[in-house]
Design a protein around this motif. Structure first.
Motif, short mmCIF file in Angstrom:
data_model
loop_
_atom_site.label_atom_id
_atom_site.label_comp_id
_atom_site.label_asym_id
_atom_site.label_seq_id
_atom_site.Cartn_x
_atom_site.Cartn_y
_atom_site.Cartn_z
N ALA A 86 -109.50 5.96 -13.22
CA ALA A 86 -108.93 5.49 -11.95
C ALA A 86 -109.50 6.32 -10.81
CB ALA A 86 -107.40 5.63 -11.97
N ARG A 87 -109.68 5.68 -9.67
CA ARG A 87 -110.03 6.41 -8.46
C ARG A 87 -108.78 7.09 -7.92
NH1 ARG A 87 -114.86 4.98 -6.00
NH2 ARG A 87 -116.06 3.41 -7.14
N PRO A 88 -108.93 8.04 -7.00
CA PRO A 88 -107.74 8.60 -6.36
C PRO A 88 -106.92 7.48 -5.71
CG PRO A 88 -109.66 9.94 -5.88
CD PRO A 88 -110.17 8.71 -6.55
N LEU A 89 -105.63 7.44 -6.01
CA LEU A 89 -104.78 6.34 -5.60
C LEU A 89 -103.64 6.83 -4.71
CD1 LEU A 89 -104.41 4.71 -9.13
CD2 LEU A 89 -105.91 3.91 -7.29
N PRO A 90 -103.19 6.00 -3.78
CA PRO A 90 -101.97 6.34 -3.03
C PRO A 90 -100.78 6.31 -4.00
CG PRO A 90 -102.70 4.13 -2.50
CD PRO A 90 -103.79 4.73 -3.32
N PRO A 91 -99.69 7.00 -3.67
CA PRO A 91 -98.56 7.10 -4.60
C PRO A 91 -98.02 5.74 -5.06
CG PRO A 91 -98.30 8.65 -2.80
CD PRO A 91 -99.48 7.81 -2.45
N SER A 92 -98.00 4.77 -4.17
CA SER A 92 -97.44 3.47 -4.56
C SER A 92 -98.26 2.83 -5.67
CB SER A 92 -97.40 2.54 -3.34
OG SER A 92 -98.71 2.40 -2.78
N ASP A 93 -99.57 2.95 -5.60
CA ASP A 93 -100.41 2.41 -6.66
C ASP A 93 -100.29 3.23 -7.94
OD1 ASP A 93 -101.21 0.54 -4.86
OD2 ASP A 93 -103.19 1.42 -4.48
N LEU A 94 -100.07 4.50 -7.79
CA LEU A 94 -99.96 5.36 -8.96
C LEU A 94 -98.65 5.10 -9.71
CD1 LEU A 94 -101.72 7.57 -10.27
CD2 LEU A 94 -100.17 9.24 -9.30
N ASP A 95 -97.62 4.68 -8.98
CA ASP A 95 -96.38 4.31 -9.66
C ASP A 95 -96.64 3.23 -10.71
OD1 ASP A 95 -94.19 4.65 -6.75
OD2 ASP A 95 -94.97 6.11 -8.18
N ASP A 96 -97.37 2.19 -10.32
CA ASP A 96 -97.72 1.12 -11.26
C ASP A 96 -98.56 1.67 -12.40
OD1 ASP A 96 -96.36 -0.60 -9.58
OD2 ASP A 96 -98.18 -1.22 -8.50
N TRP A 97 -99.49 2.55 -12.09
CA TRP A 97 -100.35 3.13 -13.12
C TRP A 97 -99.54 3.92 -14.13
CZ3 TRP A 97 -102.81 6.67 -16.05
CH2 TRP A 97 -104.13 6.43 -16.39
N LEU A 98 -98.54 4.65 -13.64
CA LEU A 98 -97.69 5.42 -14.54
C LEU A 98 -96.94 4.51 -15.51
CD1 LEU A 98 -96.13 7.99 -12.04
CD2 LEU A 98 -97.71 8.50 -13.90
#
Length: 636
Positions: free
Chosen positions: A612-624
């Motif tokens: 993954a590229r560095p993501l904003p927190p909102s996108d990282l929530d989905d990734w988690l």
């Protein structure tokens, strides 16, 4: 045997170069001990065969004399080995004689040949084989009854000597195969050791000495007595505009530029001067025995050479170079001299002067003023921190054994009201070189810890890594800042990972290590970033209180190529880290093949665009959620 002679030998024949002293001593003691034991056994065997006490003593005395001479320490190794080999052959011949040529007694020769081969030297080996041939040929002819106890051997001694020679040949061939295999094993180990030592002290891309070797040589020169010490100057060079080359043409073209810079620098200095790549687009030249006129001449040549266009496969790129020069004072150490040259280089860069000599009487060099656009950028940064325009993107760190996310690295971005989202390259350099670094680090820590608290409330304990600048690491108030931020945001210390680079400890290693120990005592984890590219990797590793090593992305580029030296270095780094109880993170993983190779090399964790590229927190929530990060224990 001379080198010329050994070079003409077939590859399957041993070269007879000898073995290490310690190994030779151990083997020689065993050979002599076996010889002495056989002398005693020979004495009792002679008695058993009905010989008188005097005759039995005589039979054992001759090989015992050889054992005695083989134990004399002031003889050369080759002489002692010949005595031992001759003693063993005398035991064999005596055994055959006492046995009246009993056929099985001849097998003693076959066993002694491999024993002599342990010396891995042609001289004792030739003496041993020659003794056997003389015994079976000459003695078999002169005294066939004492050599062969059967009628066929006594009537046809040369025929049976030939038959026995086949046995000797088998023993010789077996010994030679073992001997040559040992030589090849030592050669390969020596070659690998030499390669690893070279790679540990040289830059992988350019082949130039690295920072550790450069500083070691500088320190060695400065430690010489004053009367013997030559004048020593350090020239630091930084390529202006190199980042733009990487952004426009890609890292491949950037590597070509770095290699060409190394070639031009090497061609421009005097014999005996050391050219070094410090990391990134920074280089250094160590000038030894050069007066001010020589230093000016050399630095002028360097500047002229690097001002020539760089050919990138049809596209020509012009770069500028900023040069800082410092001459070592009588009481300065290596770190101080490099620091002075660093100050001069940054002054040359900021003032666009091209080349600057460090002068401690010029306060301007220490202030490092910013003019024009840089002053505007500095003002914008102050406003950005006050108005909380700094945001963090998070790059997942993935466990290579199960593919699950085990943490993330926080990477700063600037949400500029007019220029949009700015990458770190647009402002981090300014932050690191001004008093804004402490305020900036405090802001980043707060943002990261607030986000970690939010993830905790959603049911995820996510360890997050935050980078520390050199200025912050050397700030004695840093531990208090971290403690207050953790308490304010209600995050457990073990979830915070502070990343430092090897270059951050250059200015004051003792202070840096002391502050790191204080941070570690708080429960915060420490990570050494860009491992292998910076300052004194191995010498400081044992002193740094760290939990994790991050292998620099430069080692990932050629990791999967056949015969890649990067693979050897990564394997060695992983093994070293695991032996020290550290986990290993690989940065810059951009494809499945690199991920698979890292798994085979026992690397623990990886991050990069492949995941993954560095993501904003909102996108990282989905990734988690997709990664199914394990649910944490309850937060107290």
């Amino acid at each position: 045997m001379t080198t010329t002679t050994t070079s003409r030998l077939p590859d399957w024949l041993p070269r007879g170069r000898g073995i290490p002293d310690k190994t030779w001593d151990i083997r020689h003691r065993w050979v002599v001990w076996i010889l002495v034991v056989q002398c005693f056994a020979l004495f009792w065997f002679a008695l058993f065969r009905g010989n008188s006490l005097t005759h039995s003593v005589f039979e054992a005395a001759l090989p015992a004399e050889f054992a005695l001479f083989a134990s004399v320490q002031w003889f050369k190794r080759s002489v002692r080995a010949v005595f031992a080999a001759t003693g063993l052959m005398v035991v064999s011949a005596t055994l055959v004689h006492l046995s009246d040529g009993y056929i099985e007694a001849h097998f003693h020769f076959f066993v002694m040949i491999p024993l002599v081969a342990l010396y891995e030297s042609w001289l004792p080996f030739t003496v041993a084989v020659g003794t056997v041939l003389v015994h079976h040929g000459v003695m078999g002819t002169l005294d066939p009854q004492g050599t062969f106890n059967h009628a066929a051997g006594q009537h046809h001694p040369w025929v049976w000597g030939g038959i026995h020679a086949l046995g000797i040949l088998g023993a010789c061939l077996g010994s030679i195969v073992y001997w040559r295999a040992q030589e090849k094993l030592r050669d390969s180990q020596a070659h690998l050791s030499t390669k690893l030592v070279h790679q540990a002290s040289h830059d992988v891309l350019t082949g130039l000495p690295n920072r550790a070797l450069f500083l070691g040589e500088l320190e060695r020169l400065l430690d010489l007595p004053v009367v013997d010490r030559p004048e020593v100057s350090v020239v630091l060079l930084d390529m202006d505009g190199f980042k733009e080359v990487n952004d426009m043409f890609g890292h491949g073209c950037g590597d070509l530029v770095l290699i060409e810079v190394a070639r031009r620098l090497t061609a421009s200095v005097r014999t005996g001067d050391m050219v070094t790549r410090l990391g990134g687009d920074e280089y250094a030249v160590l000038l030894v025995g050069a007066n001010r006129h020589d230093v000016e001449g050399t630095s002028n040549r360097l500047q002229e050479e690097l001002s020539q266009p760089f050919d990138l496969g049809g596209a020509h790129v012009d770069l500028e170079v900023s040069i800082g020069i410092a001459t070592a004072g009588p009481d300065q150490d290596a770190v101080a001299v490099v620091r002075d040259a660093d100050v001069a280089m940054y002054h040359a860069k900021e003032q666009r002067l091209g080349r600057v000599f460090y002068d401690e009487d010029q306060p301007l060099l220490h202030v490092g003023p910013h003019t024009g656009n840089r002053l505007a950028l500095l003002g914008d940064l102050r406003r950005a921190l006050a108005e909380h325009e700094i945001v963090l993107h998070y790059q997942p760190k993935v466990d290579l054994t199960n593919g699950r996310m085990v943490g993330a690295e926080a990477l700063a971005r600037w949400q500029h009201p007019e220029r949009g989202l700015l990458q770190p390259g647009a402002f981090i350099d300014m932050v690191d070189r001004t008093n804004l670094s402490r305020e900036f680090t405090a802001e980043v820590l707060d943002i990261a810890l607030r986000q970690m608290r939010e993830w905790q409330e959603l049911g995820f304990e996510v360890p997050v890594s935050v980078n520390l600048s050199r200025r912050c690491l050397l700030d004695p108030s840093l531990p208090r800042m971290v403690t207050d931020a953790l308490r304010r945001n209600g995050v457990r210390p073990h979830l915070l990972i502070l990343e430092i680079t090897e270059m951050t400890i250059v200015s004051d290693p003792e202070l840096a290590v002391r502050i790191l120990h204080t941070l570690r005592s708080l429960g915060v984890r420490m990570s050494l970033d860009d491992f292998g590219t910076g300052y004194s990797s191995l010498s400081y590793l044992k002193d740094l209180p760290i939990d994790e090593l991050k292998i620099d992305r430069s080692f990932m580029r050629h990791l999967t190529e056949e015969g890649s030296r990067d693979s050897i270095l990564v394997r060695a780094t992983v093994g070293l880290a695991h032996d020290l109880g550290l986990s290993v993170v690989a940065e810059g993983v951009e494809d499945q093949a690199t991920q698979r190779e890292l798994g085979l090399l026992d690397c623990d964790v990886a991050q990069g665009f492949h995941f993954a590229r560095p993501l904003p927190p909102s996108d990282l929530d989905d990734w988690l959620l997709r990664a199914q990060l394990p649910t944490p224990r309850a937060v107290s």
